[in-house]
Design an enzyme around this catalytic site. Sequence first.
Site, PDB file in Angstrom:
ATOM      1  NE  ARG A 149     -11.762  -7.882   3.878  1.00  0.00           N
ATOM      2  CZ  ARG A 149     -11.258  -6.672   4.046  1.00  0.00           C
ATOM      3  NH1 ARG A 149     -11.425  -6.051   5.162  1.00  0.00           N
ATOM      4  NH2 ARG A 149     -10.582  -6.063   3.082  1.00  0.00           N
ATOM      5  CB  THR A 150      -9.178 -14.101   1.589  1.00  0.00           C
ATOM      6  OG1 THR A 150     -10.322 -13.379   1.161  1.00  0.00           O
ATOM      7  CG2 THR A 150      -9.320 -15.554   1.189  1.00  0.00           C
TER       8      THR A 150
ATOM      9  CE  LYS B 189      14.659 -18.067  -7.311  1.00  0.00           C
ATOM     10  NZ  LYS B 189      15.165 -19.218  -6.543  1.00  0.00           N
TER      11      LYS B 189
ATOM     12  NE  ARG C  73      -7.486 -13.494  -2.913  1.00  0.00           N
ATOM     13  CZ  ARG C  73      -8.200 -12.584  -2.245  1.00  0.00           C
ATOM     14  NH1 ARG C  73      -7.706 -11.372  -2.069  1.00  0.00           N
ATOM     15  NH2 ARG C  73      -9.381 -12.882  -1.772  1.00  0.00           N
TER      16      ARG C  73
ATOM     17  CG  HIS D  39     -13.407 -15.033  -3.154  1.00  0.00           C
ATOM     18  ND1 HIS D  39     -12.924 -15.933  -2.219  1.00  0.00           N
ATOM     19  CD2 HIS D  39     -12.992 -13.804  -2.736  1.00  0.00           C
ATOM     20  CE1 HIS D  39     -12.255 -15.256  -1.297  1.00  0.00           C
ATOM     21  NE2 HIS D  39     -12.284 -13.969  -1.581  1.00  0.00           N
TER      22      HIS D  39
END
Length: 307
Positions: A51-52, A80, A101, A129
């Site tokens: 969703r986000t 890396k 995120r 959030h």
Amino acid sequence: MRSVIDILDLKVEEIDELIDTALDIIKNPEKYNEKCKNKKLASLFFEPSTRTRLSFEAAMIELGGSVIGFSEANSSSVSKGESVADTAKTISCYADIIAMRHPKEGAPLIASMNASIPVINAGDGGHNHPTQTLADLLTIYREKGGFDNLTVGFCGDLKFGRTVHSLINALSRYKNIKIVLISPEELKLPSYVKKDVLEKNNIEYSETKSLEEVMPQLDILYMTRVQRERFFNEEDYLRLKDSYILEPSKLASAKETLSIMHPLPRVNEISVSIDSDPRACYFKQVLNGKYMRMALILKLLKEAGRI
Ligand code: NCD
């Protein structure tokens, strides 16, 4: 550069403005479909998301902009050994705004300190959030008409549930809010949230293990998933995962006007037979999230002088 890392980065009046913009987008979508023409959102997801990520991307596309980015850490130079700071400096050369995120608490904050474009926290570990909270707030506004005088029950994983922490922070600024915390002992709300948010703002709150006991009081029931990925061992997760399962029989004592919310994804904690109950709001939250992300992208790009 203005970023949104914590919901408290936005004043109450700014949240009101975002809600007004979102409501206008819902009414007049065509007015907005070129607002971000030639602008790019960098969608940097170091952790799984449906969703986000997709709502941020849909939001930018519906504003006429485009999207670059990655949906797993392994496909970026982080694998890396590149730092979040260097990643943020690099992406600032390509995009106009970042949604990030990350599994580590504080990573989006580090990105915002190093980027020359706005950064939006799309979830950092078990911490915050804020854009889920914007989705939640628009949903509450549309269901209840405002934020004052509500009794809000949070049920499930209150320890690791970042959406819970952010929504409690947001609600702490409204009048006569009562918070009911429903969780097993091991998944109680962290004491820093209790002290720094609830106690500091004199919010009335109680803690219980029993959802049945408190159901009749609630105006909003915010269910959450037990956050498997934040557990140190699988055994604890298996023992706690089905602590609460909301089934129709458990709603017998609930208010007719209850709003049942969940940030999703749901695992077992709300039976699918609740989905057709008019009190179920979780798919409305999904749609509201896209509108609030559109409103937030517009606001931050305007403030940055990019649109
Ligand atoms: C939440 C999250 O990622 O914190 N999901 C979401 O963004 N809607 C909730 C969760 O994963 O349980």
